[in-house]
Design a protein around this motif. Sequence first.
Motif, PDB file in Angstrom:
ATOM      1  N   TYR A   8       0.843  -1.194   0.000  1.00 30.18           N
ATOM      2  CA  TYR A   8       0.000   0.000   0.000  1.00 30.18           C
ATOM      3  C   TYR A   8       0.881   1.247   0.000  1.00 30.18           C
ATOM      4  O   TYR A   8       1.738   1.405   0.878  1.00 30.18           O
ATOM      5  N   SER A  12      -2.615   5.542   0.039  1.00 28.80           N
ATOM      6  CA  SER A  12      -3.509   4.530   0.607  1.00 28.80           C
ATOM      7  C   SER A  12      -3.450   4.501   2.132  1.00 28.80           C
ATOM      8  O   SER A  12      -4.375   4.022   2.782  1.00 28.80           O
ATOM      9  N   GLU A  17      -7.792   7.340   9.129  1.00 33.18           N
ATOM     10  CA  GLU A  17      -8.999   6.724   8.574  1.00 33.18           C
ATOM     11  C   GLU A  17      -8.644   5.724   7.470  1.00 33.18           C
ATOM     12  O   GLU A  17      -9.166   4.618   7.416  1.00 33.18           O
ATOM     13  N   ARG A  18      -7.735   6.122   6.595  1.00 34.79           N
ATOM     14  CA  ARG A  18      -7.339   5.234   5.491  1.00 34.79           C
ATOM     15  C   ARG A  18      -6.586   4.007   6.002  1.00 34.79           C
ATOM     16  O   ARG A  18      -6.695   2.921   5.455  1.00 34.79           O
ATOM     17  N   LYS A  20      -7.121   2.572   8.813  1.00 34.43           N
ATOM     18  CA  LYS A  20      -8.149   1.665   9.328  1.00 34.43           C
ATOM     19  C   LYS A  20      -8.849   0.924   8.184  1.00 34.43           C
ATOM     20  O   LYS A  20      -9.200  -0.257   8.321  1.00 34.43           O
ATOM     21  N   ASN A  21      -9.042   1.603   7.044  1.00 32.44           N
ATOM     22  CA  ASN A  21      -9.641   0.934   5.889  1.00 32.44           C
ATOM     23  C   ASN A  21      -8.741  -0.170   5.346  1.00 32.44           C
ATOM     24  O   ASN A  21      -9.210  -1.243   4.983  1.00 32.44           O
ATOM     25  N   VAL A  22      -7.436   0.120   5.283  1.00 29.26           N
ATOM     26  CA  VAL A  22      -6.486  -0.901   4.830  1.00 29.26           C
ATOM     27  C   VAL A  22      -6.539  -2.089   5.783  1.00 29.26           C
ATOM     28  O   VAL A  22      -6.540  -3.256   5.359  1.00 29.26           O
ATOM     29  N   LYS A  24      -9.025  -3.173   7.531  1.00 30.60           N
ATOM     30  CA  LYS A  24     -10.243  -3.964   7.266  1.00 30.60           C
ATOM     31  C   LYS A  24     -10.056  -4.839   6.027  1.00 30.60           C
ATOM     32  O   LYS A  24     -10.428  -6.017   6.023  1.00 30.60           O
ATOM     33  N   ARG A  25      -9.475  -4.243   4.978  1.00 29.22           N
ATOM     34  CA  ARG A  25      -9.277  -4.979   3.732  1.00 29.22           C
ATOM     35  C   ARG A  25      -8.342  -6.175   3.956  1.00 29.22           C
ATOM     36  O   ARG A  25      -8.586  -7.285   3.492  1.00 29.22           O
ATOM     37  N   SER A 231      -6.669   0.793  -4.166  1.00 29.88           N
ATOM     38  CA  SER A 231      -6.930   0.608  -2.735  1.00 29.88           C
ATOM     39  C   SER A 231      -8.222   1.287  -2.325  1.00 29.88           C
ATOM     40  O   SER A 231      -8.630   1.216  -1.178  1.00 29.88           O
ATOM     41  N   PHE A 232      -8.877   1.965  -3.262  1.00 31.36           N
ATOM     42  CA  PHE A 232     -10.094   2.690  -2.912  1.00 31.36           C
ATOM     43  C   PHE A 232     -11.354   1.989  -3.420  1.00 31.36           C
ATOM     44  O   PHE A 232     -12.452   2.466  -3.222  1.00 31.36           O
ATOM     45  N   GLU A 234     -13.569  -1.705  -3.627  1.00 29.96           N
ATOM     46  CA  GLU A 234     -13.697  -3.004  -2.971  1.00 29.96           C
ATOM     47  C   GLU A 234     -13.529  -4.143  -3.971  1.00 29.96           C
ATOM     48  O   GLU A 234     -12.952  -5.175  -3.672  1.00 29.96           O
TER      49      GLU A 234
END
Lengths: 407, 407
Positions: A8, A12, A17-18, A20-22, A24-25, A231-232, A234
Amino acid sequence: MALIVQKYGGTSVGSPERIKNVAKRVAKFQAQGHQVIVVVSAMSGETNRLIALTKEVAANPDPRELDVVVSTGEQVTIGLLCMALKDIGQKAKSYTGGQVRILTDSSHTKARILNIDEAPIRRDLNEGNVVVVAGFQGVDEHGNITTLGRGGSDTTGVALAAALKADECQIYTDVDGVYTTDPRIVPEARKLDTITFEEMLEMASLGSKVLQIRSVEFAGKYKVKLRVLSSFQEEGEGTLITVEEDSNMEQPVISGIAFNRDEAKVTVLGVPDKPGIAYQILGPVADANVDVDMIIQNVSHDGTTDFSFTVSRGDLDKAVGILEGVKAHIGARAVESDKTAAKVSVVGVGMRSHPGVASKMFRTLAEEGINIQMISTSEIKISVVIEEKYLELAVRVLHKAFGLDAA
Amino acid sequence: MALIVQKYGGTSVGSPERIKNVAKRVAKFQAQGHQVIVVVSAMSGETNRLIALTKEVAANPDPRELDVVVSTGEQVTIGLLCMALKDIGQKAKSYTGGQVRILTDSSHTKARILNIDEAPIRRDLNEGNVVVVAGFQGVDEHGNITTLGRGGSDTTGVALAAALKADECQIYTDVDGVYTTDPRIVPEARKLDTITFEEMLEMASLGSKVLQIRSVEFAGKYKVKLRVLSSFQEEGEGTLITVEEDSNMEQPVISGIAFNRDEAKVTVLGVPDKPGIAYQILGPVADANVDVDMIIQNVSHDGTTDFSFTVSRGDLDKAVGILEGVKAHIGARAVESDKTAAKVSVVGVGMRSHPGVASKMFRTLAEEGINIQMISTSEIKISVVIEEKYLELAVRVLHKAFGLDAA
């Protein structure tokens, strides 16, 4: 169960916030039964902030100490990503380059990877951990911190995939794959499902900056399956960069149209056509650290020839100045330059087995009244230099002519 | 030629400009023929910034990963200071805690130093380098990054001085030494040339926050000569913290007057005077993580006694709430509290051999009409709790009475 390396980039992981998204992925991937190694860059802006600090304390920052400072950027990201993973219940463990260890030579700020100790990572993966590794950094045999140079995180990802024989190395970025050309110029541009390493190298060096060239070379050499993904988003399979063309599939002749607007043309007129003349012209230019791109020497005429090459526009004045200085010495008649050049290339491994690509390209441009100023070819690429004002038009008509427009 | 460890805190390295000033100071020392090891903290504000980031990605940041993130603060400073030193022509080399290596236990965020490998530092010093070490951090036996907890950079400095048998460990801070009391309250306060470790411990824990208590204990244990100095003044000998009182010198009876404004008093009235009552009262308070300072139990009267203790004011409501809850169970008559308390202490190793310090203190306060609410004594300290409004007056008259005013 597959072993996947995911890389990443700075955008990314550019904010909490990003990150945390990574997390989750990555956790989702792991939950599907895969083993995941994650390589991260510094949060976007962080490396520049650190470099700015070094310039405030020293006119010429020492390279060893520069690496000590700059490598903290990725170290912060690995810690943050691991705690974000643990916070959502996923076991994780971070590694700096030195902790892995990723052994490099001692060329600070541009080190080369020599060896990776895969044992500790393998052990952590087998215990159910996501392993998070700092990109861009390593350690030399004396324990000094080194960095791989800009974009080195891609290289770290590929090197880890090679060392651990991963099934795939996924490069997450802000685009969803490699396109047939820039969609901002040709709205009909299509995302490619696959592209060969050779094509990718030609596309990248021609200005389609999705992947670090060095990491692509590395992946080709060690036969690492490389995939570019967003990375943005799904969903989406991105673009797979394959080791060799799949002979079982109907291969398109041309994979993409690359271009570069930042070209300037220099022509040395009437130089004596004798051995060593190319070196006499380009030697001083190279000594001044000017990168030369295309080089064309026309056939001799009355014992003299014209010698042309292209440089990036920022280097044009420097190159012309150097040549004016050596003009008399090499016996040239004149030095001419042109700042309004641009380069368009058609790229595709298919052209090896399909003659007629060049003539089709030249005819397409001629039909639009676009004059070709220079031509250069390789096994899988044909490049032409044209006037910049025709660039968009040329890319559009070639994209259509070679059947790349989306259906 | 002496071997000196110098520690610079966050304020002293708080900006590129200040880092350059530290570099000049260090280079000057080295030029005088000394060998210098420098220990640095993170630039002021940096540790808090990093901790804030971790709280944005995780509700409960994992301690191992917290150390990975937070330790980058000092790593940035060592790199910056070394490049600043090299920029002015002074050879220098940086070390993270892991590179030294400073071996600690695995208690992340509050690790204890177990061992320091002095060989690489000794070698670099002998080659003419200033050695710059990241404070506050180490590495455990498995290669995990650890941190020593807040203020741990002082401890790193003392530990390095002990390991390398340095002639002195100098702690540079924003004050020029340890004073007989706070000069903002008593303008006549004098800087002490020397103070014993025991006195320093009492002064520090009583609110004169110049040095980390843990580093003082450490220095006392390993007999490291510790000196507090200002990083903003060119001259000055600071205050030397000595291992034991020098019996050859005329020792002042009292070294300083310490005080603490942040005190609140709790009294549990009429509790049965029976074994276990102190635990019944303080056990629930400690379980709630409330730090108790002074504890006084008066003599029994008709089988009951009064039990008083002090806490910091922020904890008062919590403490009172807990005691109201257990009041019936322990058979106490009432719980009283007072938020306007303050503590004043006279500190000095000399009081061991000089009786009459307590009576002099009490008489001095009585002459000013200041009522003493609680009294607590140790070998080298007498503390009293008084009404807060008399605090400044008490400190001033005691400072004068014990002969501490500057001539």
